[in-house]
Design an enzyme around this catalytic site. Structure first.
Site, short mmCIF file in Angstrom:
data_model
loop_
_atom_site.label_atom_id
_atom_site.label_comp_id
_atom_site.label_asym_id
_atom_site.label_seq_id
_atom_site.Cartn_x
_atom_site.Cartn_y
_atom_site.Cartn_z
N PHE A 89 -1.42 13.91 -3.52
CA PHE A 89 -1.56 15.27 -2.68
C PHE A 89 -0.74 14.71 -1.24
O PHE A 89 -1.29 15.19 -0.20
CB PHE A 89 -3.20 15.30 -2.39
CG PHE A 89 -3.77 16.20 -3.35
CD1 PHE A 89 -3.78 15.42 -4.48
CD2 PHE A 89 -3.82 17.62 -3.45
CE1 PHE A 89 -4.25 16.56 -5.86
CE2 PHE A 89 -4.32 18.16 -4.52
CZ PHE A 89 -4.51 17.63 -5.82
N ALA A 90 0.13 13.61 -1.45
CA ALA A 90 0.75 13.38 -0.18
C ALA A 90 2.27 13.55 -0.07
O ALA A 90 2.43 14.93 0.72
CB ALA A 90 0.60 11.85 -0.28
N ARG A 91 3.04 13.21 -0.86
CA ARG A 91 4.68 13.52 -0.83
C ARG A 91 5.04 13.42 -2.14
O ARG A 91 4.91 12.29 -2.74
CB ARG A 91 5.32 12.78 0.18
CG ARG A 91 5.25 13.24 1.54
CD ARG A 91 5.84 14.63 2.00
NE ARG A 91 5.80 15.03 3.34
CZ ARG A 91 4.54 15.65 3.83
NH1 ARG A 91 3.57 16.12 3.15
NH2 ARG A 91 4.66 16.16 5.06
N ASP B 208 -4.71 -0.70 0.86
CA ASP B 208 -3.98 -0.32 2.26
C ASP B 208 -3.64 -1.66 3.03
O ASP B 208 -4.60 -2.29 3.07
CB ASP B 208 -4.90 0.75 2.97
CG ASP B 208 -4.18 1.15 4.05
OD1 ASP B 208 -3.52 0.93 4.98
OD2 ASP B 208 -4.25 2.72 4.22
N ASP C 99 -0.14 18.26 -5.67
CA ASP C 99 0.13 19.36 -4.65
C ASP C 99 1.43 19.30 -4.24
O ASP C 99 1.90 20.13 -3.66
CB ASP C 99 -0.77 18.93 -3.60
CG ASP C 99 -1.03 20.32 -2.53
OD1 ASP C 99 -1.03 21.44 -3.14
OD2 ASP C 99 -0.80 20.10 -1.44
N ARG D 257 -6.28 8.42 7.50
CA ARG D 257 -7.09 9.84 7.92
C ARG D 257 -7.58 10.51 6.64
O ARG D 257 -8.84 10.62 6.57
CB ARG D 257 -6.55 10.40 8.97
CG ARG D 257 -6.03 10.01 10.35
CD ARG D 257 -5.33 10.85 11.14
NE ARG D 257 -5.06 10.15 12.43
CZ ARG D 257 -3.92 9.52 12.64
NH1 ARG D 257 -3.04 9.36 11.52
NH2 ARG D 257 -3.63 8.89 13.42
N HIS E 159 1.80 22.63 -2.46
CA HIS E 159 1.65 22.10 -1.00
C HIS E 159 0.82 22.82 -0.23
O HIS E 159 1.34 23.14 0.95
CB HIS E 159 3.34 22.02 -0.54
CG HIS E 159 3.37 20.82 0.26
ND1 HIS E 159 4.60 20.02 0.42
CD2 HIS E 159 2.58 20.26 1.34
CE1 HIS E 159 4.09 19.01 1.46
NE2 HIS E 159 3.11 19.09 1.95
N GLU F 19 10.21 19.98 -4.74
CA GLU F 19 9.63 21.30 -4.44
C GLU F 19 10.51 22.27 -3.54
O GLU F 19 10.27 23.65 -3.74
CB GLU F 19 8.43 21.03 -3.90
CG GLU F 19 8.39 20.15 -2.35
CD GLU F 19 7.00 19.75 -1.93
OE1 GLU F 19 6.19 19.52 -2.87
OE2 GLU F 19 6.90 19.50 -0.90
P1 NAD Z 1 -2.33 8.08 8.00
O1 NAD Z 1 -1.15 7.65 8.69
O2 NAD Z 1 -3.67 8.27 8.87
O3 NAD Z 1 -2.63 7.15 6.78
C1 NAD Z 1 -1.76 6.83 5.67
C2 NAD Z 1 -2.31 5.63 5.54
O4 NAD Z 1 -1.40 5.05 4.18
C3 NAD Z 1 -2.26 4.37 6.40
O5 NAD Z 1 -3.67 3.71 6.46
C4 NAD Z 1 -1.27 3.14 5.83
O6 NAD Z 1 -1.61 2.14 6.40
C5 NAD Z 1 -1.42 3.47 4.55
N1 NAD Z 1 0.02 2.94 3.65
C6 NAD Z 1 1.09 2.89 4.51
N2 NAD Z 1 1.96 2.23 3.25
C7 NAD Z 1 1.06 1.96 2.25
C8 NAD Z 1 1.14 1.32 0.96
N3 NAD Z 1 2.45 0.94 0.69
N4 NAD Z 1 0.27 1.15 0.24
C9 NAD Z 1 -1.08 1.39 0.54
N5 NAD Z 1 -1.31 2.25 1.66
C10 NAD Z 1 -0.32 2.43 2.64
O7 NAD Z 1 -1.88 9.53 7.47
P2 NAD Z 1 -2.76 10.72 6.82
O8 NAD Z 1 -3.00 11.69 7.91
O9 NAD Z 1 -3.95 10.04 6.06
O10 NAD Z 1 -1.83 11.62 5.82
C11 NAD Z 1 -1.13 10.78 4.66
C12 NAD Z 1 -0.03 11.25 4.02
O11 NAD Z 1 -0.58 12.51 3.59
C13 NAD Z 1 1.07 12.02 5.09
O12 NAD Z 1 2.13 11.05 5.24
C14 NAD Z 1 1.71 13.06 4.53
O13 NAD Z 1 2.88 12.87 3.69
C15 NAD Z 1 0.62 13.69 3.46
N6 NAD Z 1 -0.09 15.05 3.76
C16 NAD Z 1 -0.01 15.95 2.88
C17 NAD Z 1 -0.53 17.28 3.17
C18 NAD Z 1 -0.56 18.38 2.05
O14 NAD Z 1 -0.66 19.58 2.32
N7 NAD Z 1 -0.43 18.07 0.91
C19 NAD Z 1 -1.20 17.44 4.46
C20 NAD Z 1 -0.97 16.36 5.31
C21 NAD Z 1 -0.50 15.13 4.98
#
Ligand code: NAD
Length: 329
Positions: A232-234, A175, A258, A155, A294, A263
């Site tokens: 910006f993920a984890r 992906d 982020d 997403r 974050h 953290e």
């Molecule tokens: P999502 O589930 O829609 O998308 C994650 C994508 O990563 C999926 O398409 C999945 O197939 C892919 N993926 C999984 N393993 C993989 C790998 N080994 N290599 C490549 N791609 C892989 O999730 P999203 O809504 O896009 O969110 C992603 C992440 O962002 C969340 O899990 C969360 O940890 C992080 N996040 C951070 C914040 C922030 O404030 N910084 C806020 C929301 C989410």
């Protein structure tokens, strides 16, 4: 229904009030996150909701089940803080808010990428100390001239990719899950191809057993010299020492983060910078590293949606209904 909401921020309160007025449910609020210390406060409630970066231990799920609670709902996307086998073993159901606003995170990533490639931290520091020379920073880069690899085109990653494509960048995606509609604005490649070609690598995967520590020394070795790294993920996706080594050697031109793996040790307070761990301090000191606490999610639209969706889902789960946001594995 009586709902207990943990880790409530001041700016969530108007939406909680609105939910109560519209539905007639009661939502009591705590500012602390859910932990072993305060799980007993959930006794007598029908449902609970929290939002936190600190993991929830197994014993909490058992206690919630003993209180007759049937679910645990988190009002965030990433659910690495939950122990799903322990939740299901306790007989609970779990849900997150999978899409409160993917654009919030995507737009913030884009903002920091723009700041990074135009050296804004260097110019900010220089002008603040009276240095107004262009030479305070190297030449900037232009977004439409860059190849950008999005690791995790879900997403958030695909929302970012669409914006980057609209700005003229060449966008690569890594992906394991293929979405045909993404072909309009990105090219799927494998990880090695992405790292060899990209001027910018940006992470948007979940944190799980497969992705933990994915950005390690071998990963950075495969990146192009002079490229940029974004997360910006984890925090746990990145081995900070390996990132630091590649920044110190100038293999990388810069980074924007982020999230950091450690953290939670300093995020929830105004800390004396001296107590912040050495690796985070080293990143803070670098002119070519942009850090943020974050906050990529933190917009008015996101907060409103997180509150509304999580509360409606908590009620539905407690009533034994099916919901789209239930997490099974
Ligand atoms: P999502 O589930 O829609 O998308 C994650 C994508 O990563 C999926 O398409 C999945 O197939 C892919 N993926 C999984 N393993 C993989 C790998 N080994 N290599 C490549 N791609 C892989 O999730 P999203 O809504 O896009 O969110 C992603 C992440 O962002 C969340 O899990 C969360 O940890 C992080 N996040 C951070 C914040 C922030 O404030 N910084 C806020 C929301 C989410």
């Amino acid at each position: 229904m009586k709902i207990l909401m943990y880790a409530v921020l001041g700016d969530e309160k108007p939406y909680i009030k609105e939910f109560c007025q519209q539905t007639g449910h009661q939502v009591d609020q705590l500012t602390d996150y859910l932990s072993e210390k305060n799980v007993s406060l959930a006794k007598g409630y029908d449902a609970i909701v929290t939002q936190q970066t600190v993991a929830i231990p197994d014993s909490v799920y058992q206690q919630l089940a003993e209180f007759g609670i049937k679910q645990i709902t988190i009002r965030q996307v990433g659910y690495d803080i939950l122990d799903l086998p322990a939740i299901h073993q306790a007989g609970l159901r779990a849900s997150n808010v999978a899409a409160y606003s993917p654009r919030a995170i995507a737009e913030y990533t884009l903002t920091q990428l723009m700041n990074l490639i135009r050296n804004n931290k260097r110019y900010y520091r220089a002008t603040t100390s009276g240095d107004w020379q262009w030479s305070a920073a190297p030449q900037g880069r232009e977004i439409h001239d860059l190849t950008i690899a999005v690791i995790g085109a879900g997403r958030i990653g695909s929302a970012l990719a669409e914006m980057l494509h609209a700005l003229g960048a060449k966008v690569l995606a890594v992906d394991p899950v293929y979405h045909a509609q993404n072909e309009a604005f990105l090219d799927y490649v494998d990880l090695d191809q992405a790292l060899a070609q990209a001027d910018v690598v940006t992470f948007h995967t979940p944190l799980n057993d497969e992705t933990a520590g994915m950005a390690d020394s071998a990963f950075f070795d495969k990146m192009k010299a002079g490229s940029y790294f974004l997360n910006f993920a984890r925090g746990g996706l990145v081995v900070t020492d390996a990132l630091l080594a590649n920044l110190r050697s100038d293999k990388l031109a810069g980074a924007a983060l982020d999230v950091l793996p450690n953290e939670n040790e300093f995020m929830s307070a105004v800390s004396d910078p001296k107590i912040i761990p050495a690796d985070a301090q080293a990143l803070m000191a670098m002119d070519n590293v942009l850090l943020s606490p974050h906050v990529a999610f933190y917009t008015d639209l996101a907060i409103k949606n997180m509150v509304r969706i999580s509360l409606h889902d908590a009620v539905a789960l407690a009533n034994g209904q099916k919901i789209e946001n239930e997490i099974f594995d």
